[in-house]
Design a protein around this motif. Sequence first.
Motif, PDB file in Angstrom:
ATOM      1  N   LEU A 104       0.828  -1.210   0.000  1.00 41.39           N
ATOM      2  CA  LEU A 104       0.000   0.000   0.000  1.00 41.39           C
ATOM      3  C   LEU A 104       0.860   1.257   0.000  1.00 41.39           C
ATOM      4  CD1 LEU A 104      -2.859  -0.995   2.466  1.00 41.39           C
ATOM      5  CD2 LEU A 104      -3.033  -0.684  -0.006  1.00 41.39           C
ATOM      6  N   TYR A 105       1.966   1.245   0.731  1.00 46.12           N
ATOM      7  CA  TYR A 105       2.873   2.386   0.753  1.00 46.12           C
ATOM      8  C   TYR A 105       3.448   2.639  -0.635  1.00 46.12           C
ATOM      9  CZ  TYR A 105       7.025   5.181   1.554  1.00 46.12           C
ATOM     10  OH  TYR A 105       7.980   6.151   1.475  1.00 46.12           O
ATOM     11  N   LYS A 107       2.251   1.759  -3.577  1.00 51.77           N
ATOM     12  CA  LYS A 107       1.191   2.229  -4.486  1.00 51.77           C
ATOM     13  C   LYS A 107       0.845   3.693  -4.198  1.00 51.77           C
ATOM     14  CE  LYS A 107      -1.113  -2.020  -5.761  1.00 51.77           C
ATOM     15  NZ  LYS A 107      -1.524  -1.869  -7.135  1.00 51.77           N
ATOM     16  N   GLY A 108       0.734   4.052  -2.935  1.00 48.78           N
ATOM     17  CA  GLY A 108       0.445   5.431  -2.566  1.00 48.78           C
ATOM     18  C   GLY A 108       1.559   6.374  -2.986  1.00 48.78           C
TER      19      GLY A 108
END
Length: 138
Positions: A104-105, A107-108
């Motif tokens: 998630l990090y 992708k963000g």
Amino acid sequence: MSSLLSRQMAAHREDTSVGELLSAVTSDVQTLFRQELELARTEVKQEATKAGKAAGMYGGAGFAGYMVLLFLSLAAVLGLSNVMDGGWAALIVTAVWAVVGAVLYQKGRARMRTVEPKPEQTVETLKENAQWARHPIR
């Protein structure tokens, strides 16, 4: 009676100067403008209140989702502890969450790099407007 009223109104119209008429129209336009602004303020306030309540509900849903993940993680640890040591079970669940967090990090971070803080289209339009204001015929 109606003809008397008509004559009085006609006499009043003849007595009224153009300046007075313009003053009355200007006053009416100003009043209308103030009323429209007040209506807009009221509508914005109502919409902001609704948006605030919706945001609060989103926050509550986010917290509920967090609690669900917490208890699912705890259930996974307890389930794995039936087939292995509890410490190893907790470590495995923690590692899974670490991988999820890292993905998630990344992708963000990739998505954040595509964000342009400067409104390019607005800046371009403002430049065109300024150029037109300097040379309106072109």
